[in-house]
Design a protein around this motif. Structure first.
Motif, PDB file in Angstrom:
ATOM      1  N   LEU A 218      -2.924   2.970  15.714  1.00  0.00           N
ATOM      2  CA  LEU A 218      -3.751   4.052  15.335  1.00  0.00           C
ATOM      3  C   LEU A 218      -2.843   5.230  14.815  1.00  0.00           C
ATOM      4  O   LEU A 218      -3.112   6.120  14.015  1.00  0.00           O
ATOM      5  CB  LEU A 218      -4.338   4.616  16.952  1.00  0.00           C
ATOM      6  CG  LEU A 218      -5.284   5.687  16.604  1.00  0.00           C
ATOM      7  CD1 LEU A 218      -6.858   5.370  16.018  1.00  0.00           C
ATOM      8  CD2 LEU A 218      -5.840   6.184  17.934  1.00  0.00           C
ATOM      9  N   SER A 219      -1.770   5.278  15.381  1.00  0.00           N
ATOM     10  CA  SER A 219      -0.757   6.539  14.903  1.00  0.00           C
ATOM     11  C   SER A 219      -0.448   6.240  13.239  1.00  0.00           C
ATOM     12  O   SER A 219      -0.159   7.175  12.667  1.00  0.00           O
ATOM     13  CB  SER A 219       0.430   6.465  15.440  1.00  0.00           C
ATOM     14  OG  SER A 219       1.519   5.329  15.322  1.00  0.00           O
ATOM     15  N   GLN A 220      -0.608   4.957  12.871  1.00  0.00           N
ATOM     16  CA  GLN A 220      -0.404   4.807  11.574  1.00  0.00           C
ATOM     17  C   GLN A 220      -1.502   5.463  10.572  1.00  0.00           C
ATOM     18  O   GLN A 220      -0.941   6.088   9.375  1.00  0.00           O
ATOM     19  CB  GLN A 220      -0.413   3.400  11.251  1.00  0.00           C
ATOM     20  CG  GLN A 220       0.999   2.579  11.663  1.00  0.00           C
ATOM     21  CD  GLN A 220       0.814   1.251  11.394  1.00  0.00           C
ATOM     22  OE1 GLN A 220      -0.033   0.549  11.262  1.00  0.00           O
ATOM     23  NE2 GLN A 220       2.090   0.465  11.018  1.00  0.00           N
ATOM     24  N   GLN A 221      -2.416   5.884  11.164  1.00  0.00           N
ATOM     25  CA  GLN A 221      -3.570   6.499  10.510  1.00  0.00           C
ATOM     26  C   GLN A 221      -3.163   7.997  10.200  1.00  0.00           C
ATOM     27  O   GLN A 221      -3.421   8.895   9.363  1.00  0.00           O
ATOM     28  CB  GLN A 221      -4.850   6.588  11.092  1.00  0.00           C
ATOM     29  CG  GLN A 221      -5.220   5.120  11.164  1.00  0.00           C
ATOM     30  CD  GLN A 221      -6.534   5.043  12.070  1.00  0.00           C
ATOM     31  OE1 GLN A 221      -7.354   6.050  12.112  1.00  0.00           O
ATOM     32  NE2 GLN A 221      -6.990   3.818  12.646  1.00  0.00           N
ATOM     33  N   PHE A 222      -2.177   8.526  11.034  1.00  0.00           N
ATOM     34  CA  PHE A 222      -1.805   9.826  11.025  1.00  0.00           C
ATOM     35  C   PHE A 222      -0.625  10.141  10.306  1.00  0.00           C
ATOM     36  O   PHE A 222      -0.437  11.091   9.586  1.00  0.00           O
ATOM     37  CB  PHE A 222      -1.840  10.426  12.559  1.00  0.00           C
ATOM     38  CG  PHE A 222      -2.894  10.086  13.501  1.00  0.00           C
ATOM     39  CD1 PHE A 222      -3.893  10.350  12.961  1.00  0.00           C
ATOM     40  CD2 PHE A 222      -2.432   9.881  14.730  1.00  0.00           C
ATOM     41  CE1 PHE A 222      -4.937   9.797  13.962  1.00  0.00           C
ATOM     42  CE2 PHE A 222      -3.636   9.410  15.549  1.00  0.00           C
ATOM     43  CZ  PHE A 222      -4.891   9.676  15.121  1.00  0.00           C
ATOM     44  N   SER A 223       0.232   9.087  10.466  1.00  0.00           N
ATOM     45  CA  SER A 223       1.615   9.332   9.525  1.00  0.00           C
ATOM     46  C   SER A 223       2.083   7.743   9.119  1.00  0.00           C
ATOM     47  O   SER A 223       2.524   7.063   9.984  1.00  0.00           O
ATOM     48  CB  SER A 223       2.619   9.718  10.573  1.00  0.00           C
ATOM     49  OG  SER A 223       3.900   9.661  10.003  1.00  0.00           O
ATOM     50  N   PRO A 224       1.930   7.429   7.915  1.00  0.00           N
ATOM     51  CA  PRO A 224       1.959   6.132   7.403  1.00  0.00           C
ATOM     52  C   PRO A 224       3.601   5.660   7.257  1.00  0.00           C
ATOM     53  O   PRO A 224       3.773   4.713   7.085  1.00  0.00           O
ATOM     54  CB  PRO A 224       1.171   6.085   6.161  1.00  0.00           C
ATOM     55  CG  PRO A 224       1.346   7.439   5.559  1.00  0.00           C
ATOM     56  CD  PRO A 224       1.057   8.228   7.018  1.00  0.00           C
ATOM     57  N   TYR A 225       4.269   6.656   7.117  1.00  0.00           N
ATOM     58  CA  TYR A 225       5.722   6.460   7.052  1.00  0.00           C
ATOM     59  C   TYR A 225       6.405   6.287   8.426  1.00  0.00           C
ATOM     60  O   TYR A 225       6.844   7.297   8.834  1.00  0.00           O
ATOM     61  CB  TYR A 225       6.236   7.598   6.235  1.00  0.00           C
ATOM     62  CG  TYR A 225       5.660   7.743   4.808  1.00  0.00           C
ATOM     63  CD1 TYR A 225       5.876   6.772   3.871  1.00  0.00           C
ATOM     64  CD2 TYR A 225       4.895   8.815   4.719  1.00  0.00           C
ATOM     65  CE1 TYR A 225       5.389   7.240   2.549  1.00  0.00           C
ATOM     66  CE2 TYR A 225       4.508   9.064   3.258  1.00  0.00           C
ATOM     67  CZ  TYR A 225       4.450   7.990   2.259  1.00  0.00           C
ATOM     68  OH  TYR A 225       3.913   8.255   1.143  1.00  0.00           O
ATOM     69  N   GLN A 226       6.515   5.066   8.869  1.00  0.00           N
ATOM     70  CA  GLN A 226       6.926   5.038  10.025  1.00  0.00           C
ATOM     71  C   GLN A 226       7.496   3.561  10.327  1.00  0.00           C
ATOM     72  O   GLN A 226       6.821   2.386   9.797  1.00  0.00           O
ATOM     73  CB  GLN A 226       5.996   5.216  11.429  1.00  0.00           C
ATOM     74  CG  GLN A 226       4.705   4.696  11.306  1.00  0.00           C
ATOM     75  CD  GLN A 226       3.921   5.031  12.682  1.00  0.00           C
ATOM     76  OE1 GLN A 226       3.737   4.168  13.339  1.00  0.00           O
ATOM     77  NE2 GLN A 226       3.197   6.171  12.416  1.00  0.00           N
TER      78      GLN A 226
END
Length: 411
Positions: A218-226
């Motif tokens: 889910l957090s990838q939707q907020f910050s794709p660079y991870q």
């Protein structure tokens, strides 16, 4: 259709589907054999395959059919019912007949690749349709689904596995030179540009790895660079190419909302520019997470830059006897106040926390300035110290701060 399963037919139909790597077609042929509705979702509860492709009257089934996935509120309901966590303490396949599935029981299969939960297979049954044959068939089907997931962009795919290895090497300080870092970035074909920030996320239940996996995706939707890694039941996320945004932005608000719904706590490091120092900043994230949990603020995001003093001083609460870090003036004044009905300790605390500013302290205590000055003189006499001495003042400031930490830990 009979409740007994023709396993030879099931194997033959699955064998024909395997080269296509098509989960929807797999669900269709399995439905033809097992005789009850069946579907597959990924760990985010996005629908991957469903048969029959018609409504059945079951709310959860019909919702997935129509919307191709669950909203967060529905996933939270599965979490609150204990259905989402059941994958950690039950050997699949198993029957789900509690919570939101009480009236419409399910045979639940878990899709795992390299022991990581990637998705779920569900048969919709009535109680009399739950048979040993269907449970055995589910065991076969969920393992075939694992073959399909292995080829997809899952947590167990080679690119993600490589990223996890990189994150593990970096977080455990085994990448120590610029040359090593350059080689890793080249092999991953990825430019990890600063600024960086590290998150550490945990939940109340330390066994909820699938919940952490859901939060990661889910957090990838907020910050794709991870890059992310789940290690010792903590989700570590390295953000790169970070944009320094104001607190309370829309992405953070959504992330915090998700954390609170799943009883999650996140610690965030400061921003930094040198990846070779990542192990220092992961400690910041861990400390912020732990302090957030222990100081009565378990849910949400806690930033190390707001907690560096507790991170430095809080460990001493358990490592030192109280008398070893508290100024001796404090118990002395506490005893004097008790015996003489005075408020010298309260006055000293206010005076210290107001940085020895007379006007502000007098206003806070609702006393005249001359009264404050008289009390300060008496405090110095009783304690046999001077508030013009740097070491004395510093010790008092640390002491009152430590007392506040004690109160925070006990609430």
């Amino acid at each position: 259709m009979a409740d007994s399963i023709d396993f030879l037919e099931l194997y033959e139909k699955i064998f024909r589907v395997l080269p296509r790597n098509n989960i929807q077609r797999l669900m269709e042929v399995c439905y033809e054999v097992v005789g009850v509705p069946i579907l597959t979702v990924d760990v985010m509860y996005n629908l991957l395959g469903i048969a029959p492709n018609v409504k059945t009257g079951d709310y959860q089934w019909d919702y997935l059919l129509e919307n191709k996935g669950y909203e967060t509120d529905m996933i939270v309901r599965l979490y609150e019912d204990g259905i989402m966590q059941s994958v950690n303490n039950r050997s699949a396949p198993y029957v789900v007949d509690w919570g939101s599935c009480r009236d419409n029981p399910k045979i639940q299969g878990i899709v795992k690749v390299n022991d990581i939960v990637e998705g779920y297979v569900t048969m919709q049954c009535t109680y009399d349709q739950i048979t040993s044959d269907r449970l055995k068939a589910m065991d076969i089907i969920m393992n075939v689904c694992a073959l399909f997931f292995r080829e997809s962009d899952s947590e167990s795919s080679m690119p993600y596995t490589y990223q996890k290895v990189f994150a593990g090497e970096l977080f455990n300080h085994r990448i120590k030179t610029p040359r090593q870092l350059t080689m890793w970035q080249k092999d991953m074909n990825c430019d990890l540009n600063p600024p960086y920030q590290i998150f550490a996320v945990s939940t109340y239940d330390k066994s909820e790895k699938n919940v952490l996996s859901y939060i990661r995706k889910l957090s990838q939707q907020f910050s794709p660079y991870q890059f992310a890694l789940i290690q010792e039941n903590i989700l570590y996320v390295l953000h790169y190419n970070m944009k320094k945004r104001p607190r309370g932005n829309s992405e953070e608000t959504l992330f915090v909302k998700t954390l609170r719904r799943f009883n999650g706590c996140c610690g965030a490091s400061r921003y930094f520019d040198d990846l070779l120092c990542a192990s220092d900043y992961i400690k910041q994230a861990e400390d912020a997470m732990t302090l957030g949990q222990s100081m009565g603020r378990p849910n949400g995001v806690h930033y190390y830059e707001n907690l560096y003093l507790p991170a430095i001083l809080a460990p001493r609460l358990s490592q030192m006897p109280r008398t070893n870090y508290i100024s001796p003036a404090i118990p002395l004044l506490e005893t004097y106040d008790s015996e003489n009905s005075t408020e010298f300790l309260k006055t000293l605390e206010a005076y210290t926390k107001n940085l020895f500013r007379t006007s502000e302290t007098a206003a806070q205590l609702h006393i005249h300035r001359n009264t404050l000055l008289y009390r300060v003189q008496k405090i110095e006499e009783i304690g046999d110290f001077s508030l013009k001495d740097y070491s004395t003042v510093l010790h008092l400031m640390i002491s009152f701060y430590m007392l506040d930490l004690e109160n925070n830990y006990n609430t």
